[in-house]
Design an enzyme around this catalytic site. Structure first.
Site, PDB file in Angstrom:
ATOM      1  N   THR B  39       0.743  -1.348  -0.034  1.00 45.04           N
ATOM      2  CA  THR B  39      -0.067  -0.005  -0.139  1.00 45.04           C
ATOM      3  C   THR B  39       0.729   1.202   0.027  1.00 45.04           C
ATOM      4  OG1 THR B  39      -1.401  -1.019   1.224  1.00 45.04           O
ATOM      5  CG2 THR B  39      -1.639   1.251   1.449  1.00 45.04           C
ATOM      6  N   ASP B  55      -3.865   4.467  -1.634  1.00 40.14           N
ATOM      7  CA  ASP B  55      -4.204   4.109  -2.891  1.00 40.14           C
ATOM      8  C   ASP B  55      -5.537   3.059  -2.814  1.00 40.14           C
ATOM      9  OD1 ASP B  55      -2.639   0.973  -3.560  1.00 40.14           O
ATOM     10  OD2 ASP B  55      -2.363   2.116  -1.821  1.00 40.14           O
ATOM     11  N   ARG B  57      -5.166  -0.348  -4.360  1.00 42.05           N
ATOM     12  CA  ARG B  57      -4.972  -1.892  -4.831  1.00 42.05           C
ATOM     13  C   ARG B  57      -4.659  -2.856  -3.594  1.00 42.05           C
ATOM     14  NH1 ARG B  57       0.002  -2.622  -8.952  1.00 42.05           N
ATOM     15  NH2 ARG B  57      -1.440  -1.737 -10.192  1.00 42.05           N
ATOM     16  N   LYS B  71      -9.058   1.967   1.673  1.00 45.42           N
ATOM     17  CA  LYS B  71      -8.261   1.749   2.832  1.00 45.42           C
ATOM     18  C   LYS B  71      -8.336   2.837   3.957  1.00 45.42           C
ATOM     19  CE  LYS B  71      -5.193  -0.334  -0.437  1.00 45.42           C
ATOM     20  NZ  LYS B  71      -3.731  -0.696  -1.087  1.00 45.42           N
ATOM     21  N   GLY B  85      -0.864  -3.273   5.391  1.00 46.90           N
ATOM     22  CA  GLY B  85      -0.439  -4.531   6.035  1.00 46.90           C
ATOM     23  C   GLY B  85      -1.404  -5.300   5.692  1.00 46.90           C
ATOM     24  N   SER B 167       4.249  -0.003   1.418  1.00 45.12           N
ATOM     25  CA  SER B 167       5.485  -0.512   0.645  1.00 45.12           C
ATOM     26  C   SER B 167       5.690   0.909  -0.086  1.00 45.12           C
ATOM     27  CB  SER B 167       4.979  -1.627  -0.144  1.00 45.12           C
ATOM     28  OG  SER B 167       3.835  -1.299  -0.897  1.00 45.12           O
ATOM     29  N   ASP B 204       5.656   1.974  -6.873  1.00 41.58           N
ATOM     30  CA  ASP B 204       5.685   0.705  -6.157  1.00 41.58           C
ATOM     31  C   ASP B 204       4.600  -0.142  -6.830  1.00 41.58           C
ATOM     32  OD1 ASP B 204       4.019  -0.119  -3.185  1.00 41.58           O
ATOM     33  OD2 ASP B 204       6.010  -0.998  -3.997  1.00 41.58           O
ATOM     34  N   SER B 207       1.334  -1.064  -4.908  1.00 39.58           N
ATOM     35  CA  SER B 207       0.278   0.082  -4.967  1.00 39.58           C
ATOM     36  C   SER B 207      -0.006   0.465  -6.360  1.00 39.58           C
ATOM     37  CB  SER B 207       0.904   1.308  -4.144  1.00 39.58           C
ATOM     38  OG  SER B 207       1.476   1.085  -3.388  1.00 39.58           O
TER      39      SER B 207
END
Lengths: 235, 273
Positions: B39, B55, B57, B71, B85, B167, B204, B207
């Site tokens: 994330t 984000d 995903r 999220k 997480g 991440s 990333d 994400s």
């Protein structure tokens, strides 16, 4: 709790088939301050006397009508501390229901669970029945609802009901005045008039409490100035 | 038997199975991997309140499990929490604390404070010694002002003017570190947050998809779901996806007849009535 001398249940049957402790609990309710509820076509109103033991008591710190969820409210007659315990349990049960089903608890479910708690205390060791009767007012998908729950754990749905000291006069008054298609505003006026019937002393926004649920499913307690406005309308 | 008082639940991590797990690892067992959100979540404080961003995903290893998940979780009308997480952990822990905050509001008759949510979260996570894999960015506005905190899976917290987790946190932090200043306006705050999330989305792998933003100010919360959609679907084939019968080339055919297995039962008992 198992081994103590008082682990038997205090609510044991009498030879005539009654549970004497519950009868006594109902007496405690009957000597409590009058409270009543009226189900209107577009909402519910609950009201209670708020007679304080002395003029020195800060009346803003006392709130007898409590909300349990945004769309369900509770009023009691009888022992205040017992009602606080029940309201706390009700709130927790409503939250647990929401956590599990992601849906606000329907009024009937909440009433059923509260009644189950009250019944538990009539069939367990070392505890006594609750000394309160509750009027649970709510508005959900089934429309406006009003339930009364007794110390025994029995519950009934009412169109209008009263409990406490002045119960018989109040109920007679309500029977005469109640109509099926009553609007919430009329119901509030009727509630005030019913309380006024048995009221000792000068009625005002400071010694009664009124809670309403409107069609937008929001329960709220009226402020004392709002009550004074309604009292002026009723005069 | 009726409980006289609500006993505090016997929480905390039960360490009974840890020795067994160690023994299994020594014998060569591969622990199954957790499903993570991978994330980018961010938050910053601006002059009138806080802005949170995330984000959308959700990944299961290398596969995108949800292209548009939420999220940013609701804690109370004035407090929201972004979660990174393990998705189940962040959902469960934010739901649980949201419920506890509601009960607390009924008991006190007041608006919930951000530090209350923070303390409930960190105590729970510490009790579980990091096994509840939830890294959170908690933000809100209460009577004491706007607050922004990060919560780590082991239960430690930071109080910051701007924060990133997940991440994609390094990509997002690079944007914050260069562009953040005190006293941002609402528009500037939202712009920087959206830019930081986009940095995570594009740089990333964990994400991606869209940008969610939540703006919390005194007395008002705006949840801007899918504030930006920088990854629209542009690859729909103009020919469509129906295929004519016979389009697939048949390379070889093998037919195996079904052999019926016939069983004879000798002199069985009649069925009992």
């Amino acid at each position: 709790m198992g081994d103590s001398q008082y682990s038997f249940s205090l609510t044991t049957f009498s030879p005539s088939g009654k549970l004497v402790q519950i009868e006594h609990a109902l007496m405690a309710v009957g000597s409590g301050q009058t409270s009543l509820g009226i189900k209107a076509a577009n909402g519910v109103v609950v009201a209670t006397e708020k007679k304080l033991p002395s003029i020195l008591v800060d009346e803003t710190s006392v709130q007898k009508i409590q909300s349990v969820t945004p769309n369900i409210g509770v009023v009691y007659s009888g022992m205040g501390p017992d009602s606080r315990v029940l309201v706390r349990k009700c709130r927790k049960q409503a939250q647990q229901y929401f956590r599990l089903y992601k849906e606000p608890i329907p009024v009937t479910q909440l009433v059923r669970e509260t009644a189950a708690v009250m019944q538990e205390f009539t069939q367990s060791g070392g505890v006594r029945p609750f000394g309160v009767s509750l009027l649970i007012a709510g508005y959900d998908d089934n429309g406006p609802q009003l339930y009364q729950v007794d110390p025994s754990g029995s519950y009934f749905s009412w169109k209008a009901s009263a409990m406490g000291k002045n119960v018989s006069n109040a109920k007679t008054f309500l029977e005469k005045r109640y109509t099926e298609d009553m609007e919430l505003e009329d119901a509030i006026h009727t509630a005030i008039l019913t309380l006024k019937e048995g009221f000792e002393g000068q009625i005002s926004g400071k010694n009664i409490e009124i809670g309403i649920i409107t069609a937008d499913c929001k329960f709220r307690v009226l402020s004392s100035s709002e009550i004074d406005d309604y009292l002026a309308e009723v005069e | 038997m009726v409980k006289m008082t609500d006993l505090p639940t016997k929480g905390g991590f039960s360490f009974d199975l840890c020795r067994r797990n160690e023994m299994l690892l020594k014998n060569g067992l591969q622990m199954p991997p957790f499903r993570k959100t991978g994330t980018t979540i961010v938050g910053l404080v601006f002059q009138d309140g806080v802005v949170l961003g995330a984000d959308t995903r959700a990944t299961e290893g290398p596969i995108v499990a949800d292209k548009n998940c939420e999220k940013i979780h609701f804690m109370s009308p004035n407090i929201y929490c972004c979660g990174a997480g393990t998705a189940a952990d962040t959902e469960a822990v934010t739901d649980m604390v949201s419920s506890q905050l509601q009960l607390h509001r009924y008991a006190t008759g007041r608006e919930s404070r951000v530090v209350t949510a923070l303390t409930l979260l960190k105590s729970h996570l510490f009790n579980y010694q990091g096994h509840v894999s939830a890294a959170l960015v908690l933000g809100g506005v209460d009577v004491t002002g706007p607050h922004l905190h990060t919560v780590y899976p082991h239960g430690s917290t930071d109080t910051l003017p701007f924060a990133t987790m997940g991440s994609g946190s390094l990509a997002a932090m690079s944007v914050f570190e260069s562009k953040y200043k005190e006293g941002l306006t609402r528009e500037e705050g939202i712009e920087i947050v959206a830019e930081a999330i986009c940095a995570g989305i594009f740089n990333d792998l964990g994400s991606g998809s869209n940008v969610d933003v939540c703006v919390i100010t005194k007395g008002k919360t705006e949840y801007l779901r899918n504030y930006q959609l920088p990854n629209p679907r542009t690859y729909i084939s103009s020919k469509g996806y129906t295929f004519v019968k016979g389009q697939t080339e048949v390379l070889s055919t093998k037919i195996t007849q079904i052999q019926h297995k016939v069983e004879t039962v000798e002199g069985g008992d009649a069925m009992e009535e």
